[in-house]
Design an enzyme around this catalytic site. Structure first.
Site, PDB file in Angstrom:
ATOM      1  N   LEU A   1       0.821  -1.217   0.000  1.00 39.48           N
ATOM      2  CA  LEU A   1       0.000   0.000   0.000  1.00 39.48           C
ATOM      3  C   LEU A   1       0.856   1.268   0.000  1.00 39.48           C
ATOM      4  O   LEU A   1       2.026   1.241   0.399  1.00 39.48           O
ATOM      5  CB  LEU A   1      -0.891   0.020   1.260  1.00 39.48           C
ATOM      6  CG  LEU A   1      -1.957  -1.069   1.367  1.00 39.48           C
ATOM      7  CD1 LEU A   1      -2.601  -1.008   2.760  1.00 39.48           C
ATOM      8  CD2 LEU A   1      -3.025  -0.907   0.281  1.00 39.48           C
TER       9      LEU A   1
ATOM     10  N   SER B   1       1.908  -1.467  -7.231  1.00 40.39           N
ATOM     11  CA  SER B   1       1.663  -2.647  -8.086  1.00 40.39           C
ATOM     12  C   SER B   1       0.581  -3.536  -7.474  1.00 40.39           C
ATOM     13  O   SER B   1       0.854  -4.653  -7.049  1.00 40.39           O
ATOM     14  CB  SER B   1       2.963  -3.423  -8.325  1.00 40.39           C
ATOM     15  OG  SER B   1       3.688  -3.683  -7.147  1.00 40.39           O
TER      16      SER B   1
END
Lengths: 207, 207
Positions: free
Chosen positions: B42, B115
């Site tokens: 995150l 990602s």
């Protein structure tokens, strides 16, 4: 990058001084500078041959090198791009950005692409610092390139099978003030490599 | 690359044996292997902090490193991309291709990007050889990331000012079998770096 004060990610939030590794740090570790040697010229002029020969010679002298060329770019990063004028611009833009990262990583970066448009090459030059973009014009008459035709591309282009082929159905804009000109119909690969290494030594890019 | 027989570019066409510099040649010169350390997690979990701290520690041990992160990718190579699901896929695809080039260049390559999609990360894994993709899940509860909020992004996302914000209005797909998990609400940066270096040493990626 500059020193930055960042938070420690542990629960006890203490101030932790992060010093990112800089281009200068990497150049110091490698014992040489990093820059882009941008080989430009017609298909068949000898760009890849020269770039690979120079990379090999530099590697023997413990210089960290990398060659960006059609083989590792067109089938990977730029496999979504074709050969239209618009895609050629994006092709060179991305290659320039990647070459910049390699220079930042302390690598002597050699690129071997036709890169036919002057404006695109100048855009790459503008991406990096003064002296970090060395334009090498791999000069060879079209007739000679067409006679060599190592991949049979000119033959196919003449037959109309390849659209936008540089020199046949698309323009090649010669460099106006390249750092180096190598006339591959006049000098051998060995002589050219010597000329390139001398250039780098004179400018204290390599020891 | 294999040895190739190429034409000498001099007028006397003699056969000239070109040996391109290989990944193995570069790893031998550097004295260590090269791979991708792919930090995922995150926003605010500590990816960049960890990647930069590890790069610094490795650099001190003469390991050639490079960190790919938002700073050098989003403003350069991928400045044409936004944060829509489609652009995120292309963002990670390009980063994966660039990371592959860096591995080929013999560099220990660290990437720090949220990602969020599992499929995209697996696509990067598939690009390189077995063992060359080390997925590092930088794990931290959303509540903790939101409390840290180093760039004030969560606050803006909660206010609806940032669309597609991972964890708030866009999904984060946790890694299923990451090579390493670093829980940044439990370990310090120093401990995490030690853990990462131990991993690389155990697998003889670095001396």
């Amino acid at each position: 990058m500059e020193n930055k004060e960042v938070k420690n990610v542990s629960q006890k939030t203490i101030v932790w001084h992060k010093t990112s590794v800089s281009k200068q740090d990497r150049q110091a570790l490698n014992g040489h500078k990093s820059c882009i040697l941008w080989f430009t010229g017609l298909s068949g002029s000898g760009k890849s041959t020269l770039a690979n020969a120079l990379a090999r010679a530099l590697h023997e002298q413990k210089v960290r090198t990398y060659v960006l060329d059609g083989d590792n770019i067109r089938h990977g990063l730029n496999k979504d791009l074709g050969f239209s004028p618009q895609d050629r611009v994006e092709n060179i833009r991305r290659i320039g950005e990647v070459a910049k990262l390699f220079v930042d990583a302390g690598i002597m970066t050699l690129t071997a692409f036709i890169s036919p448009y002057r404006a695109d090459r100048e855009q790459v030059r503008a991406l990096v610092e003064e002296g970090e973009f060395i334009e090498v014009y791999v000069k060879c008459p079209l007739s000679e390139c067409e006679q060599r035709d190592p991949k049979g591309l000119y033959k196919r282009a003449r037959a109309g099978e390849i659209p936008h082929f540089t020199g046949i159905s698309a323009p090649y804009e010669e460099p106006e003030n390249p750092e180096l000109i190598i006339e591959t119909d006049r000098v051998s690969v060995e002589e050219a490599v010597e000329q390139l290494i001398r250039y780098l030594k004179d400018r204290q890019m390599i020891p």
